[in-house]
Design an enzyme around this catalytic site. Structure first.
Site, PDB file in Angstrom:
ATOM      1  N   ASP A 266       0.869  -1.171   0.000  1.00 54.78           N
ATOM      2  CA  ASP A 266       0.000   0.000   0.000  1.00 54.78           C
ATOM      3  C   ASP A 266       0.915   1.233   0.000  1.00 54.78           C
ATOM      4  O   ASP A 266       2.099   1.153   0.335  1.00 54.78           O
ATOM      5  CB  ASP A 266      -0.924  -0.001   1.220  1.00 54.78           C
ATOM      6  CG  ASP A 266      -2.234   0.722   0.935  1.00 54.78           C
ATOM      7  OD1 ASP A 266      -2.247   1.614   0.073  1.00 54.78           O
ATOM      8  OD2 ASP A 266      -3.247   0.390   1.591  1.00 54.78           O
ATOM      9  N   GLU A 606     -17.374   9.759   5.537  1.00 53.20           N
ATOM     10  CA  GLU A 606     -16.797   8.427   5.747  1.00 53.20           C
ATOM     11  C   GLU A 606     -15.884   8.103   4.565  1.00 53.20           C
ATOM     12  O   GLU A 606     -16.237   8.316   3.410  1.00 53.20           O
ATOM     13  CB  GLU A 606     -17.888   7.359   5.894  1.00 53.20           C
ATOM     14  CG  GLU A 606     -18.816   7.202   4.703  1.00 53.20           C
ATOM     15  CD  GLU A 606     -19.727   5.993   4.829  1.00 53.20           C
ATOM     16  OE1 GLU A 606     -19.454   5.100   5.651  1.00 53.20           O
ATOM     17  OE2 GLU A 606     -20.715   5.943   4.079  1.00 53.20           O
TER      18      GLU A 606
END
Length: 853
Positions: A266, A606
Site C-alpha cells: 500500500d 466516511e
C-alpha cells in the site's frame, strides 16, 4: 556517396536485425521467456528502479516509463471522464455477480481506451496505466469503518464471488495473448479499520478460525482466479507489518496458495516500518526494504525501495532476491503488451468513444436499479405520478455524494431531485431542510464579487511556485472556484499540472450587513487568504488540515478587497473557494402529503484516513452508527406536520434507523448509487422498477449491538456470529411482489465429504407484478460450537413474471461445506450433519438436512 549511403543502410539493417533477435523484443514469445531474457540485460540499479510504482524509462533497452498506480473501484478512477457505477457496497447489494462482471468488462474497455489515448500522447503518469488496485475484498466487519463502502460487505462468500467477477472483468479472457488490464486484491490481510491508527495498529491475537473462515477466503478465491496483484495492508499482523509478514506473504500466499504474481505495498506503507510515530519495527529504510522483499513484496508504492542498493552492499539481501521480484514485474508488463507495438494487442483498437458510451451509461443505470434495497414499505410505495410530494434532505440534490470515493467523473449525474422531477414531469418543490451533521446553510454570494468593474474574480497563473516573472494565463471566474488537476486536468490553458502558482483577486460588495463566511479548501500546497490586507489563512498551518472556514463582518454598500494566493503542492492540486452567508433552513413542508427525504451520510464524512472534524466522525470512521441528530430531529418535525415520509438513505455503510423505522412509512437504502442513481431511486419510488436489492451488511438497531471497534474477533459481529436481533438482517430486501418457496429437495440425504450435492428449489411469484428474487442458500454444521450461526454458500438473482414458477438449481461443491478444522488448522470438509437453509433473507429461511460421511 552511394557507397557511404549503402554502408549506413547496411549498419542500420544489422542493428535492427540484432534487436529483433533479442528474445525480449520478440512478441511471438511468451511473457515469461521474454522477461527472463530482459532480466539478464539489466544492471542492478536498473532492476531496483523498476521495483517502484514510478518506474523510469530505460531507453537503452527500449523499456518505456511506467506508473503502476491506477484505480478502478467502480469505474476508472481519477483520470477524468468515466462511467461511474454504484459504489462497491452498492454493487454487492445487487447480489448479481453476472451484472458486476458486465460492469467491469465495460470498465476495462474504458481503461484500455484511456491508456491508448495517453500512450499516443506519450503520457505515462499516475492513473494512466493498466494496473489497477482493485477490488477491495476486505471483510466489512464493523459498520464504523469508513472504507467499508469500498468492499463487498460482511460475508466472505459474497466478497469472494463479487471480487472474482471484478477480476475477470478487468483482466479479460483467460486465453487472450495479452491480458486486458491487471486487477489487484487488497488489502491483504486482516484489515478493516480503524482509519485513524492504521499506520500503527497491530491485529494480533486473531483466532485462527476467524483468520481462515472470515479474513482470508476472498483473497484465496481471487488468487485461484489468477488476480495479477495482491496489495499488502498498512497495519501489522501478529507483530509484523503486513508488507513483511512471513506468515501472510511467504507461508500462506506464496507457499501454501502457490501465488507467483506481484505483491505490491500500500502507498507509503514502507515508511511506517521505520517511522517512530508508526510501526517503528525497523531501524531504517534500508532494513525495511530488504525485509519486505525477502518477505515476498515485489513492488513498492513509495520510494523506500531506493535503499535496496545499500541493503545489498550491507549484505542484508542478495541480487538474486531482487531478480525474483523484477522477473514478476517484467512478466506482468509483457503480459499486458505494454512494451510492444500497438498492432500486437487486440485491445489497442478500443477507441475513446468507449468512454462514457451510451451502452456504458445504460449499464450504470442497470446497476443502480439492481442495487436499490427496499427496507420498509407500509403501502405508501409505489407513489402515484400525481401524488402531492416535496423532496427534502441533504443528499437530495448532491451529485458528488453519489460518486462514492475512488471515483471517476461522469459527463452527467442524475440527482434524486432531478430523477423525481423527470419521472413526474413536474417541477417538484425542494427544500434542503438540514445538513448531514451540523446546520451549515451556506448561501453563496460569489455573484457579489467583481474585478476591474466586471463580475467575478481575476485569476492569474504562473508556471512557478513563487509567482515570479511573466504570467502564463489570466482568466475571469464568475462562479465559485472549483479547480483540480485530477485526471490530468489543468487549472487553465497554458498552466502546468504541477509546480504552478496563482493569485485570485476581487472586490466584495455586500447587499446586506452581517457576518460573511469564506470557505476555502486546498491540497497541502501554499495558501494565503486575506480581506483588506488582513490575513485570515496562511501557510503556517501545516499537516493534513486543508479545509478552512473564515468569517468577517461586512456592511452593506462598503467594498472589501479579497486576495487568495495559491501554490500547488507535490500531489494532485486542489482549490475551491466561495463566499457567502450562513442562514437558517426552511423546514416547513407546506401542503405536500408526502415528503421524499433523502438523507444519510456522505463520502465526505466516511472514507479513507480523512481530516474530518465533525461530531461523530474520526479520521473517516464513524464513532456512532446512529443517523445524525440533525436529520433525526427534522424527520420527527415532519411527522409532527402530519406528513407521510419516504426516507431514502444514502450511505456506504449500515446506519442505525430504529427510530426512523417507527416514524417513516417507507425506507429505501440507495447506497452511493453512481451517476444514474437519481433515475434509479425515482423509478423505484414511483413503481417503474420493482426493487430486489439485498443488504450485504447487517443493519444493527443501535450502537449497543456493536462490539469494540478495535476488537478483531468475529464474536458477536455480522449475521454469522450475531446473537441479538438486528433491525434489518443481512440479505434483507423487499419487493412490490411476493415469492413463495413451494418446495425444495436434495438429490440425496447423505454423501461423501468430497461429493457435489445438488439442491433444487421450486420458486413461485405469487404476486401481481413481475419481479426479481434473490434466492439465498446458507449452511451450518450441527454441533459446531464456536462456528458461525450460518454462512452464505450460494445465491442466484432470478427474474420471474407474475404468477410464474421456476425450479432453481444449485450445485453445492465440497467448498460449500468447508469449516475450520481444529486438527489441521485449515479449512476442510469434515464428517457430520449439516443443515442447508434457503430463502429470500438470512432471517427467513427453511431448511433441509444432509449427512456427510
Amino acid at each position: 556517396m552511394r557507397f557511404i549511403l549503402s554502408t549506413l543502410l547496411a549498419i542500420v539493417s544489422l542493428v535492427a536485425s540484432a534487436q529483433v533477435s533479442e528474445p525480449y523484443r520478440d512478441a511471438s514469445l511468451g511473457a515469461h521467456e521474454r522477461a527472463a531474457d530482459l532480466l539478464t540485460r539489466l544492471t542492478l540499479d536498473e532492476k531496483i528502479s523498476l521495483m517502484m510504482d514510478v518506474s523510469p524509462a530505460i531507453e537503452r533497452l527500449g523499456i518505456p516509463e511506467y506508473n503502476w498506480w491506477n484505480e478502478a473501484l467502480h469505474g476508472v478512477g481519477r483520470a477524468g471522464l468515466a462511467t461511474v457505477f454504484p459504489q462497491s457496497i452498492g454493487m454487492a447489494a445487487t447480489f448479481d455477480n453476472d451484472a458486476v462482471l458486465a460492469a467491469f468488462n465495460a470498465v476495462s474497455d474504458e481503461a484500455r481506451a484511456k491508456y491508448n489515448g495517453f500512450r499516443r500522447e506519450g503520457r505515462h503518469g499516475r492513473y494512466q496505466g493498466l494496473t489497477f488496485w482493485t477490488p477491495n475484498v476486505n471483510i466489512f466487519r464493523d459498520p464504523r469503518w469508513g472504507r467499508g463502502q469500498e468492499t463487498y460487505g460482511e460475508d466472505p462468500y459474497l466478497a469472494s464471488v463479487m471480487g472474482e467477477a471484478v477480476v475477470n472483468g478487468l483482466q479479460g479472457p483467460a486465453d487472450s495473448k495479452y491480458i486486458k488490464t491487471i486487477a489487484g486484491a487488497k488489502h491483504y490481510a486482516v484489515h478493516s479499520g480503524p482509519e485513524w491508527n492504521r499506520h500503527s495498529f497491530d491485529a494480533r491475537d486473531i483466532d485462527p478460525r476467524d483468520l481462515w473462515e472470515t479474513y482470508l477466503p476472498a483473497f484465496k478465491t481471487l488468487v485461484d482466479a489468477g488476480v495479477g496483484q495482491v496489495m499488502c495492508a498498512y497495519n501489522r499482523f501478529e507483530g509484523e507489518p503486513c508488507c513483511s509478514s512471513k506468515k501472510l506473504l511467504i507461508d500462506i500466499l506464496r507457499n501454501e496458495w502457490g501465488y507467483d504474481k506481484i505483491i505490491v505495498t500500500d502507498c507509503w506503507a514502507m515508511n511506517d516500518f521505520h517511522n517512530k510515530r508508526a510501526h517503528a519495527t525497523h531501524q531504517s529504510g534500508v532494513d525495511a526494504s530488504a525485509d519486505a522483499v525477502l518477505s515476498g513484496t515485489d513492488l513498492e508504492c513509495g520510494s523506500d525501495f531506493g535503499n535496496l542498493r545499500e541493503a545489498i552492499d550491507r549484505g542484508l539481501i542478495t541480487e538474486e532476491a531482487i531478480d525474483e521480484s523484477v522477473m514478476r514485474l517484467l512478466e506482468a508488463r509483457f503480459s499486458l503488451g505494454e512494451m510492444d507495438d500497438d498492432a500486437s494487442s487486440p485491445w489497442a483498437s478500443i477507441p475513446m468513444s468507449a468512454v462514457d458510451s451510451k451502452a456504458n451509461r445504460a449499464l450504470a443505470l442497470d446497476m443502480a436499479r439492481k442495487s436499490m434495497t427496499l427496507l420498509k414499505n407500509n403501502g405508501v410505495l409505489p407513489l402515484a405520478r400525481n401524488a402531492s410530494v416535496i423532496v427534502m434532505g441533504p443528499n437530495a440534490n448532491d451529485s458528488v455524494m453519489q460518486w462514492g470515493n475512488y471515483n471517476g467523473f461522469p459527463s452527467h449525474t442524475v440527482t434524486v431531485l432531478e430523477g423525481v422531477r423527470d419521472i413526474t414531469g413536474r417541477d417538484i418543490p425542494y427544500l434542503r431542510g438540514c445538513d448531514h451533521v451540523i446546520n451549515n446553510n451556506f448561501v453563496s454570494c460569489f455573484n457579489l464579487l467583481s474585478s476591474d468593474g466586471k463580475p467575478g474574480l481575476t485569476a492569474t497563473y504562473w508556471n512557478n511556485k513563487s509567482r515570479d516573472g511573466q504570467s502564463v494565463a489570466v482568466e475571469r471566474l464568475t462562479v465559485p472556484v472549483n479547480k483540480s488537476t485530477g485526471g490530468a486536468t489543468v487549472f487553465a490553458p497554458g498552466v502546468n499540472l504541477t509546480g504552478f502558482s496563482a493569485r485570485y483577486v476581487g472586490t466584495f460588495k455586500p447587499e446586506e450587513s452581517g457576518r460573511y463566511t469564506m470557505q476555502l479548501r486546498t491540497d497541502n500546497g501554499f495558501r494565503r487568504l486575506s480581506v483588506d490586507g488582513v490575513t485570515l489563512v496562511d501557510n503556517s498551518t501545516k499537516g493534513n488540515r486543508n479545509t478552512y472556514t473564515c468569517t468577517f463582518n461586512a456592511e452593506k454598500g462598503k467594498s472589501y478587497d479579497i486576495e487568495l494566493l495559491y501554490g500547488a503542492g507535490d500531489r494532485t492540486a486542489l482549490l475551491s473557494f466561495d463566499i457567502g452567508m450562513i442562514k437558517d433552513y426552511d423546514t416547513n413542508a407546506g401542503d405536500a402529503d408526502v415528503v421524499i427525504f433523502v438523507g444519510g451520510i456522505a463520502p465526505s464524512l466516511e472514507g479513507e484516513e480523512m481530516p474530518v472534524s465533525v461530531p461523530g466522525f474520526r479520521g473517516g470512521d464513524r464513532e456512532s452508527i446512529e443517523l445524525p441528530a440533525m436529520q433525526r430531529n427534522l424527520l420527527k418535525s415532519l411527522k409532527a406536520q402530519g406528513k407521510k415520509i419516504v426516507y431514502v438513505n444514502c450511505s456506504g455503510s449500515a446506519v442505525a434507523l430504529a427510530p426512523e423505522d417507527s416514524i417513516c412509512d417507507a425506507i429505501l437504502q440507495a447506497w452511493y448509487p453512481g451517476q444514474a442513481g437519481g433515475t434509479a431511486v425515482a423509478e423505484v419510488l414511483y413503481g417503474d422498477y420493482n426493487p430486489a436489492g439485498r443488504l450485504p451488511v447487517t443493519f444493527y438497531r443501535d450502537d449497543s449491538q456493536l462490539p469494540d471497534f478495535l476488537d478483531y474477533s468475529m464474536d458477536g459481529r455480522t449475521y454469522r456470529y450475531m446473537k441479538d436481533k438486528p433491525l434489518y438482517a443481512f440479505g434483507h430486501g423487499l419487493s412490490y411482489t411476493t415469492f413463495d418457496y413451494e418446495s425444495a429437495s436434495l438429490d440425496r440425504k447423505s454423501a461423501k465429504c468430497g461429493d457435489n450435492v445438488n439442491l433444487n428449489i421450486k420458486l413461485r411469484n405469487a404476486g401481481k407484478r413481475d419481479g426479481d428474487e434473490v434466492v439465498q442458500v446458507y449452511i451450518r454444521k450441527e454441533g459446531d460450537f464456536g462456528g458461525p450461526v450460518k454462512t452464505l454458500r450460494a445465491f442466484k438473482r432470478v427474474t420471474l413474471p407474475a404468477g410464474a414458477s421456476r425450479d432453481i438449481a444449485f450445485t453445492l461443491t465440497p467448498d460449500a461445506f468447508k469449516t475450520y478444522d481444529q486438527k489441521s488448522g485449515r479449512m476442510a470438509v469434515t464428517p457430520g450433519k449439516y443443515e442447508i437453509l434457503y430463502g429470500g433473507s438470512s432471517d427467513n429461511l427453511k431448511s433441509l438436512h444432509l449427512t456427510l460421511k
